[in-house]
Motif scaffolding. Structure first.
Motif, PDB file in Angstrom:
ATOM      1  N   ILE A  14     -33.983  -7.230 -21.631  1.00 22.97           N
ATOM      2  CA  ILE A  14     -32.631  -7.290 -21.104  1.00 22.97           C
ATOM      3  C   ILE A  14     -31.767  -8.160 -22.006  1.00 22.97           C
ATOM      4  CG2 ILE A  14     -31.207  -8.052 -19.172  1.00 22.97           C
ATOM      5  CD1 ILE A  14     -33.624  -7.564 -17.381  1.00 22.97           C
ATOM      6  N   PRO A  15     -30.590  -7.662 -22.463  1.00 25.95           N
ATOM      7  CA  PRO A  15     -29.711  -8.485 -23.285  1.00 25.95           C
ATOM      8  C   PRO A  15     -29.312  -9.757 -22.559  1.00 25.95           C
ATOM      9  CG  PRO A  15     -29.012  -6.186 -23.280  1.00 25.95           C
ATOM     10  CD  PRO A  15     -30.081  -6.322 -22.233  1.00 25.95           C
ATOM     11  N   LEU A  16     -29.160 -10.827 -23.312  1.00 26.22           N
ATOM     12  CA  LEU A  16     -28.835 -12.107 -22.700  1.00 26.22           C
ATOM     13  C   LEU A  16     -27.528 -12.049 -21.928  1.00 26.22           C
ATOM     14  CD1 LEU A  16     -29.815 -14.607 -25.528  1.00 26.22           C
ATOM     15  CD2 LEU A  16     -31.036 -14.138 -23.413  1.00 26.22           C
ATOM     16  N   GLY A  17     -26.588 -11.218 -22.378  1.00 32.66           N
ATOM     17  CA  GLY A  17     -25.302 -11.136 -21.712  1.00 32.66           C
ATOM     18  C   GLY A  17     -25.382 -10.587 -20.302  1.00 32.66           C
ATOM     19  N   LEU A  18     -26.520  -9.949 -19.944  1.00 33.01           N
ATOM     20  CA  LEU A  18     -26.658  -9.401 -18.606  1.00 33.01           C
ATOM     21  C   LEU A  18     -27.335 -10.369 -17.644  1.00 33.01           C
ATOM     22  CD1 LEU A  18     -27.681  -5.722 -19.370  1.00 33.01           C
ATOM     23  CD2 LEU A  18     -25.425  -6.637 -18.849  1.00 33.01           C
ATOM     24  N   LEU A  19     -27.844 -11.465 -18.158  1.00 34.50           N
ATOM     25  CA  LEU A  19     -28.465 -12.447 -17.295  1.00 34.50           C
ATOM     26  C   LEU A  19     -27.392 -13.319 -16.671  1.00 34.50           C
ATOM     27  CD1 LEU A  19     -31.495 -13.457 -19.522  1.00 34.50           C
ATOM     28  CD2 LEU A  19     -31.466 -11.907 -17.581  1.00 34.50           C
ATOM     29  N   ALA A 146     -35.652  -1.040 -18.292  1.00 39.12           N
ATOM     30  CA  ALA A 146     -35.099  -2.399 -18.220  1.00 39.12           C
ATOM     31  C   ALA A 146     -33.589  -2.353 -18.065  1.00 39.12           C
ATOM     32  CB  ALA A 146     -35.482  -3.180 -19.477  1.00 39.12           C
ATOM     33  N   ALA A 147     -32.954  -1.335 -18.649  1.00 36.50           N
ATOM     34  CA  ALA A 147     -31.501  -1.200 -18.536  1.00 36.50           C
ATOM     35  C   ALA A 147     -31.089  -0.937 -17.087  1.00 36.50           C
ATOM     36  CB  ALA A 147     -31.011  -0.076 -19.449  1.00 36.50           C
ATOM     37  N   ASP A 148     -31.858  -0.092 -16.381  1.00 38.41           N
ATOM     38  CA  ASP A 148     -31.575   0.161 -14.966  1.00 38.41           C
ATOM     39  C   ASP A 148     -31.710  -1.125 -14.153  1.00 38.41           C
ATOM     40  OD1 ASP A 148     -31.163   2.854 -15.432  1.00 38.41           O
ATOM     41  OD2 ASP A 148     -33.198   3.442 -14.865  1.00 38.41           O
ATOM     42  N   TYR A 149     -32.796  -1.855 -14.417  1.00 38.12           N
ATOM     43  CA  TYR A 149     -33.044  -3.114 -13.711  1.00 38.12           C
ATOM     44  C   TYR A 149     -31.885  -4.087 -13.920  1.00 38.12           C
ATOM     45  CZ  TYR A 149     -35.445  -7.532 -12.610  1.00 38.12           C
ATOM     46  OH  TYR A 149     -35.786  -8.756 -12.099  1.00 38.12           O
ATOM     47  N   ALA A 150     -31.436  -4.196 -15.173  1.00 41.80           N
ATOM     48  CA  ALA A 150     -30.352  -5.117 -15.495  1.00 41.80           C
ATOM     49  C   ALA A 150     -29.040  -4.698 -14.847  1.00 41.80           C
ATOM     50  CB  ALA A 150     -30.179  -5.194 -17.016  1.00 41.80           C
ATOM     51  N   ARG A 151     -28.749  -3.385 -14.849  1.00 40.89           N
ATOM     52  CA  ARG A 151     -27.515  -2.884 -14.239  1.00 40.89           C
ATOM     53  C   ARG A 151     -27.483  -3.185 -12.741  1.00 40.89           C
ATOM     54  NH1 ARG A 151     -27.818   2.849 -14.580  1.00 40.89           N
ATOM     55  NH2 ARG A 151     -25.718   2.958 -13.698  1.00 40.89           N
ATOM     56  N   VAL A 152     -28.608  -2.998 -12.084  1.00 40.57           N
ATOM     57  CA  VAL A 152     -28.667  -3.226 -10.640  1.00 40.57           C
ATOM     58  C   VAL A 152     -28.466  -4.703 -10.316  1.00 40.57           C
ATOM     59  CG1 VAL A 152     -30.210  -3.223  -8.647  1.00 40.57           C
ATOM     60  CG2 VAL A 152     -30.065  -1.205 -10.113  1.00 40.57           C
ATOM     61  N   LEU A 153     -29.168  -5.576 -11.029  1.00 41.63           N
ATOM     62  CA  LEU A 153     -29.026  -7.001 -10.733  1.00 41.63           C
ATOM     63  C   LEU A 153     -27.636  -7.506 -11.077  1.00 41.63           C
ATOM     64  CD1 LEU A 153     -32.412  -8.683 -11.697  1.00 41.63           C
ATOM     65  CD2 LEU A 153     -31.690  -7.616  -9.563  1.00 41.63           C
ATOM     66  N   GLN A 154     -27.048  -6.998 -12.159  1.00 39.98           N
ATOM     67  CA  GLN A 154     -25.692  -7.394 -12.516  1.00 39.98           C
ATOM     68  C   GLN A 154     -24.708  -6.979 -11.427  1.00 39.98           C
ATOM     69  OE1 GLN A 154     -23.850  -5.336 -15.838  1.00 39.98           O
ATOM     70  NE2 GLN A 154     -22.817  -7.198 -16.491  1.00 39.98           N
ATOM     71  N   GLN A 155     -24.876  -5.764 -10.908  1.00 36.36           N
ATOM     72  CA  GLN A 155     -24.008  -5.287  -9.835  1.00 36.36           C
ATOM     73  C   GLN A 155     -24.126  -6.166  -8.599  1.00 36.36           C
ATOM     74  OE1 GLN A 155     -21.830  -2.685  -9.164  1.00 36.36           O
ATOM     75  NE2 GLN A 155     -21.700  -3.314  -7.022  1.00 36.36           N
ATOM     76  N   LEU A 156     -25.344  -6.437  -8.181  1.00 35.49           N
ATOM     77  CA  LEU A 156     -25.541  -7.153  -6.924  1.00 35.49           C
ATOM     78  C   LEU A 156     -25.170  -8.628  -7.032  1.00 35.49           C
ATOM     79  CD1 LEU A 156     -28.837  -5.489  -5.682  1.00 35.49           C
ATOM     80  CD2 LEU A 156     -26.513  -5.128  -4.831  1.00 35.49           C
ATOM     81  N   ARG A 157     -25.377  -9.235  -8.196  1.00 38.94           N
ATOM     82  CA  ARG A 157     -24.982 -10.639  -8.354  1.00 38.94           C
ATOM     83  C   ARG A 157     -23.465 -10.809  -8.282  1.00 38.94           C
ATOM     84  NH1 ARG A 157     -29.550 -11.185 -12.556  1.00 38.94           N
ATOM     85  NH2 ARG A 157     -31.121 -12.384 -11.418  1.00 38.94           N
ATOM     86  N   GLY A 158     -22.737  -9.775  -8.659  1.00 40.23           N
ATOM     87  CA  GLY A 158     -21.286  -9.830  -8.564  1.00 40.23           C
ATOM     88  C   GLY A 158     -20.724  -9.155  -7.337  1.00 40.23           C
ATOM     89  N   GLN A 159     -21.602  -8.696  -6.464  1.00 36.82           N
ATOM     90  CA  GLN A 159     -21.173  -7.954  -5.274  1.00 36.82           C
ATOM     91  C   GLN A 159     -20.484  -8.886  -4.284  1.00 36.82           C
ATOM     92  OE1 GLN A 159     -21.632  -4.749  -4.980  1.00 36.82           O
ATOM     93  NE2 GLN A 159     -21.194  -4.318  -2.857  1.00 36.82           N
TER      94      GLN A 159
END
Length: 213
Positions: A14-19, A146-159
């Protein structure tokens, strides 16, 4: 197989920018904004003639007003109170040259801070009035990379309304991700915050699947 052992190879990809960013990070100016930020309701763009402090401050105020209107779904006189402490809500801002001269300032604001500021004024967040937080166990299907995992967590952390997120299980064989969430308004609050750009599509009660990018 433990969650840790399954997640380790995915997290490395996962790119660092998505953490999740450090909550104490200061807003910084850059020469070009990240492409992924533009779709966020907590981001706004404003044209500016130059990069002076006066132009920047005016543009950031206008950008914050855009975000407040988008997230609350309406304009309100109570915005003036929030605008007065706008500097504390800015996460990042960036300049991009415009073809006809001048620049476009793109600013991203703290989602949790915006939500809290609106609720403190008795205003809704994406049409959902302030509501008691509930603990949810949700399941997400279609985690193929890993891209799907990162997209989902990014969405929910900003939800909007999501106060806590914990990964319970990631099963690479069934491609299912199970999460524990604490969300204001419970299942209804979570579903109300999913826009057309969200990577998640509801399947049923507390079940979702990943949309194709």
């Amino acid at each position: 197989m433990t969650v840790r052992s399954v997640l380790a190879p995915l997290l490395l990809a996962i790119p660092l920018g998505l953490l999740p960013a450090d909550s104490a990070a200061q807003a910084q100016a850059a020469t070009a904004p990240p492409a992924s930020v533009a779709a966020s309701p907590y981001t706004a763009r404003v044209s500016v003639p130059d990069q002076t402090a006066a132009s920047r401050d005016k543009a950031l105020r206008e950008a914050l007003l855009q975000v407040l209107t988008t997230v609350s779904g309406r304009g309100d006189p109570a915005f003036s109170t929030i605008l007065g402490r706008g500097a504390a809500l800015v996460q990042t801002y960036a300049y991009q040259p415009e073809t006809g001269g001048g620049f476009q300032l793109e600013a991203r604001f703290d989602p949790a801070g915006i939500d809290q500021a609106l609720r403190e004024q008795g205003l809704p967040v994406f049409g959902v009035a302030a509501a008691a937080a509930e603990d949810l166990a949700i399941e997400i299907e279609g985690i193929a990379s890993a891209a799907d995992y990162a997209r989902v967590l990014q969405q929910l952390r900003g939800q909007p309304g999501v106060e806590r997120l914990m990964v319970s299980e990631l099963d690479p064989q069934s491609r299912r991700l199970r999460l524990q969430l604490r969300v204001q308004g419970g299942s209804r609050g979570l579903a109300a915050g999913l826009g057309p750009a969200s990577p998640l599509r509801p399947l049923g009660a507390d079940r979702y699947e990943v949309r194709l990018p």
